[in-house]
Design a protein around this motif. Structure first.
Motif, PDB file in Angstrom:
ATOM      1  N   HIS A 132      -0.693   6.152  11.692  1.00 40.41           N
ATOM      2  CA  HIS A 132      -0.229   5.987  13.078  1.00 40.41           C
ATOM      3  C   HIS A 132      -1.408   5.807  14.038  1.00 40.41           C
ATOM      4  O   HIS A 132      -1.317   5.046  14.991  1.00 40.41           O
ATOM      5  N   ALA A 133      -2.509   6.509  13.766  1.00 40.12           N
ATOM      6  CA  ALA A 133      -3.685   6.397  14.628  1.00 40.12           C
ATOM      7  C   ALA A 133      -4.429   5.087  14.408  1.00 40.12           C
ATOM      8  O   ALA A 133      -4.883   4.459  15.367  1.00 40.12           O
ATOM      9  N   GLU A 134      -4.562   4.651  13.134  1.00 40.55           N
ATOM     10  CA  GLU A 134      -5.381   3.482  12.815  1.00 40.55           C
ATOM     11  C   GLU A 134      -4.646   2.154  12.936  1.00 40.55           C
ATOM     12  O   GLU A 134      -5.264   1.145  13.249  1.00 40.55           O
ATOM     13  N   GLU A 135      -3.366   2.130  12.610  1.00 41.30           N
ATOM     14  CA  GLU A 135      -2.595   0.883  12.680  1.00 41.30           C
ATOM     15  C   GLU A 135      -1.191   1.187  13.213  1.00 41.30           C
ATOM     16  O   GLU A 135      -0.215   1.130  12.477  1.00 41.30           O
ATOM     17  N   PRO A 136      -1.110   1.524  14.520  1.00 44.22           N
ATOM     18  CA  PRO A 136       0.169   1.961  15.079  1.00 44.22           C
ATOM     19  C   PRO A 136       1.288   0.930  14.951  1.00 44.22           C
ATOM     20  O   PRO A 136       2.444   1.311  14.716  1.00 44.22           O
ATOM     21  N   ALA A 137       0.991  -0.336  15.071  1.00 45.46           N
ATOM     22  CA  ALA A 137       2.050  -1.344  14.955  1.00 45.46           C
ATOM     23  C   ALA A 137       2.603  -1.382  13.534  1.00 45.46           C
ATOM     24  O   ALA A 137       3.818  -1.420  13.327  1.00 45.46           O
ATOM     25  N   LEU A 138       1.713  -1.343  12.534  1.00 43.96           N
ATOM     26  CA  LEU A 138       2.168  -1.356  11.144  1.00 43.96           C
ATOM     27  C   LEU A 138       2.860  -0.057  10.764  1.00 43.96           C
ATOM     28  O   LEU A 138       3.757  -0.055   9.911  1.00 43.96           O
ATOM     29  N   ALA A 139       2.468   1.049  11.379  1.00 47.38           N
ATOM     30  CA  ALA A 139       3.071   2.345  11.054  1.00 47.38           C
ATOM     31  C   ALA A 139       4.571   2.360  11.354  1.00 47.38           C
ATOM     32  O   ALA A 139       5.291   3.211  10.835  1.00 47.38           O
ATOM     33  N   GLU A 140       5.042   1.422  12.140  1.00 48.89           N
ATOM     34  CA  GLU A 140       6.489   1.302  12.364  1.00 48.89           C
ATOM     35  C   GLU A 140       7.195   1.023  11.031  1.00 48.89           C
ATOM     36  O   GLU A 140       8.326   1.451  10.822  1.00 48.89           O
ATOM     37  N   ILE A 141       6.528   0.316  10.131  1.00 54.28           N
ATOM     38  CA  ILE A 141       7.087   0.048   8.802  1.00 54.28           C
ATOM     39  C   ILE A 141       7.176   1.350   8.019  1.00 54.28           C
ATOM     40  O   ILE A 141       8.193   1.635   7.375  1.00 54.28           O
ATOM     41  N   LEU A 142       6.119   2.158   8.092  1.00 59.39           N
ATOM     42  CA  LEU A 142       6.129   3.468   7.442  1.00 59.39           C
ATOM     43  C   LEU A 142       7.299   4.295   7.956  1.00 59.39           C
ATOM     44  O   LEU A 142       8.052   4.886   7.166  1.00 59.39           O
ATOM     45  N   ASP A 143       7.480   4.336   9.270  1.00 63.95           N
ATOM     46  CA  ASP A 143       8.563   5.124   9.859  1.00 63.95           C
ATOM     47  C   ASP A 143       9.931   4.667   9.351  1.00 63.95           C
ATOM     48  O   ASP A 143      10.809   5.497   9.106  1.00 63.95           O
ATOM     49  N   ALA A 144      10.102   3.377   9.178  1.00 61.48           N
ATOM     50  CA  ALA A 144      11.385   2.846   8.709  1.00 61.48           C
ATOM     51  C   ALA A 144      11.624   3.137   7.229  1.00 61.48           C
ATOM     52  O   ALA A 144      12.769   3.194   6.787  1.00 61.48           O
ATOM     53  N   MET A 145      10.543   3.345   6.467  1.00 68.03           N
ATOM     54  CA  MET A 145      10.669   3.552   5.027  1.00 68.03           C
ATOM     55  C   MET A 145      10.569   5.016   4.605  1.00 68.03           C
ATOM     56  O   MET A 145      11.048   5.382   3.535  1.00 68.03           O
ATOM     57  N   GLN A 146       9.946   5.847   5.428  1.00 69.00           N
ATOM     58  CA  GLN A 146       9.665   7.234   5.064  1.00 69.00           C
ATOM     59  C   GLN A 146      10.927   7.983   4.644  1.00 69.00           C
ATOM     60  O   GLN A 146      11.919   8.001   5.363  1.00 69.00           O
ATOM     61  N   GLY A 147      10.900   8.551   3.440  1.00 73.47           N
ATOM     62  CA  GLY A 147      12.012   9.339   2.932  1.00 73.47           C
ATOM     63  C   GLY A 147      13.203   8.524   2.469  1.00 73.47           C
ATOM     64  O   GLY A 147      14.213   9.085   2.056  1.00 73.47           O
ATOM     65  N   GLN A 148      13.085   7.206   2.528  1.00 76.11           N
ATOM     66  CA  GLN A 148      14.192   6.315   2.173  1.00 76.11           C
ATOM     67  C   GLN A 148      14.120   5.912   0.708  1.00 76.11           C
ATOM     68  O   GLN A 148      13.042   5.809   0.138  1.00 76.11           O
ATOM     69  N   LYS A 149      15.296   5.636   0.119  1.00 73.68           N
ATOM     70  CA  LYS A 149      15.314   5.001  -1.186  1.00 73.68           C
ATOM     71  C   LYS A 149      14.771   3.593  -0.996  1.00 73.68           C
ATOM     72  O   LYS A 149      15.110   2.903  -0.042  1.00 73.68           O
ATOM     73  N   ILE A 200      13.066  -4.539   6.078  1.00 73.96           N
ATOM     74  CA  ILE A 200      12.202  -3.814   7.021  1.00 73.96           C
ATOM     75  C   ILE A 200      11.065  -4.717   7.489  1.00 73.96           C
ATOM     76  O   ILE A 200      10.763  -4.779   8.686  1.00 73.96           O
ATOM     77  N   ILE A 201      10.431  -5.426   6.571  1.00 78.67           N
ATOM     78  CA  ILE A 201       9.347  -6.337   6.942  1.00 78.67           C
ATOM     79  C   ILE A 201       9.868  -7.452   7.841  1.00 78.67           C
ATOM     80  O   ILE A 201       9.250  -7.775   8.859  1.00 78.67           O
ATOM     81  N   PHE A 202      11.010  -8.040   7.497  1.00 80.35           N
ATOM     82  CA  PHE A 202      11.561  -9.110   8.317  1.00 80.35           C
ATOM     83  C   PHE A 202      11.918  -8.607   9.720  1.00 80.35           C
ATOM     84  O   PHE A 202      11.660  -9.288  10.712  1.00 80.35           O
ATOM     85  N   TRP A 219       0.837  -1.190   0.000  1.00 77.65           N
ATOM     86  CA  TRP A 219       0.000   0.000   0.000  1.00 77.65           C
ATOM     87  C   TRP A 219       0.877   1.246   0.000  1.00 77.65           C
ATOM     88  O   TRP A 219       0.636   2.187  -0.770  1.00 77.65           O
ATOM     89  N   LEU A 220       1.897   1.253   0.846  1.00 78.44           N
ATOM     90  CA  LEU A 220       2.808   2.398   0.889  1.00 78.44           C
ATOM     91  C   LEU A 220       3.445   2.640  -0.481  1.00 78.44           C
ATOM     92  O   LEU A 220       3.445   3.761  -0.984  1.00 78.44           O
ATOM     93  N   ARG A 221       3.970   1.577  -1.092  1.00 74.09           N
ATOM     94  CA  ARG A 221       4.624   1.739  -2.397  1.00 74.09           C
ATOM     95  C   ARG A 221       3.617   2.069  -3.493  1.00 74.09           C
ATOM     96  O   ARG A 221       3.921   2.825  -4.404  1.00 74.09           O
ATOM     97  N   PHE A 222       2.416   1.515  -3.425  1.00 74.89           N
ATOM     98  CA  PHE A 222       1.406   1.728  -4.464  1.00 74.89           C
ATOM     99  C   PHE A 222       1.013   3.203  -4.558  1.00 74.89           C
ATOM    100  O   PHE A 222       0.835   3.743  -5.642  1.00 74.89           O
ATOM    101  N   TYR A 223       0.866   3.845  -3.403  1.00 69.27           N
ATOM    102  CA  TYR A 223       0.361   5.218  -3.395  1.00 69.27           C
ATOM    103  C   TYR A 223       1.410   6.296  -3.151  1.00 69.27           C
ATOM    104  O   TYR A 223       1.176   7.461  -3.496  1.00 69.27           O
ATOM    105  N   PHE A 224       2.527   5.965  -2.553  1.00 71.93           N
ATOM    106  CA  PHE A 224       3.436   7.014  -2.089  1.00 71.93           C
ATOM    107  C   PHE A 224       4.864   6.903  -2.605  1.00 71.93           C
ATOM    108  O   PHE A 224       5.750   7.578  -2.102  1.00 71.93           O
TER     109      PHE A 224
END
Length: 177
Positions: A60-77, A86-88, A18-23
């Motif tokens: 972060h509000a709706e899926e805080p545990a999964l948002a950790e993945i977003l935090d690890a990927m945000q702004g990254q190549k 990151i998933i592992f 979802w992150l890669r599909f839209y962002f």
């Protein structure tokens, strides 16, 4: 969120997709989904994950545990290897089974041989491809060739619900015999 290794893995993978599909943006800051032709014509892209604040806050509000993945990927190549790592790492934190250990490898090997897991994974990839090709909308409706592309960005919860609904409607083919 469920506790099984397979379910956690699939949910994290759907979230990362979802992150890669839209962002996902290339170095020119144009969303890659906006131009599949350009994406396919470029051999080496420096793709960045750039999630606008409103979507990051909602996630972060709706899926805080999964948002950790977003935090690890945000702004990254982004690369397939980086996303996998990151998933592992996230999966290791949630299950207590650390990547690189024999136990983690045993879990992955078990998934590779699990027909139900493979079906869920394959169906998800097929669904994403149909969305990307604008053959299907989030309500599960087939779209005619040339239909206008929906530019709205659903929340992960909406996107995941759309997939789970679509998946519930899929029936495995029975062997003829």
């Amino acid at each position: 969120m469920t506790d099984s290794f397979a379910d956690l893995f699939l949910e994290a993978m759907r979230y990362e997709h979802w992150l890669r599909f839209y962002f996902l943006e290339d170095a020119e800051d144009e969303p890659m989904q906006a131009s599949p032709e350009r994406e396919m014509s470029v051999e080496s892209l420096d793709a960045l994950l750039v999630v606008p604040a409103e979507f990051a806050e909602r996630s972060h509000a709706e899926e805080p545990a999964l948002a950790e993945i977003l935090d690890a990927m945000q702004g990254q190549k982004i690369s397939m290897e980086h996303s996998r790592d990151i998933i592992f790492d996230w999966l290791g934190e949630k299950t207590g089974i650390r990547p690189g250990t024999d136990a983690f490898e045993a879990e992955l090997n078990a998934l590779a041989g699990d027909a139900d897991f493979r079906r869920r994974l394959d169906c998800f990839h097929g669904w994403v491809q149909e969305l990307a090709n604008n053959e299907l909308d989030l309500n599960g409706n087939a779209l005619p060739p040339g239909a206008p592309k929906d530019e709205a960005v659903p929340s992960f919860a909406e996107w995941n619900k759309a997939f789970l609904f679509w998946f519930s409607m899929q029936k495995p083919l029975n062997a003829l015999g």
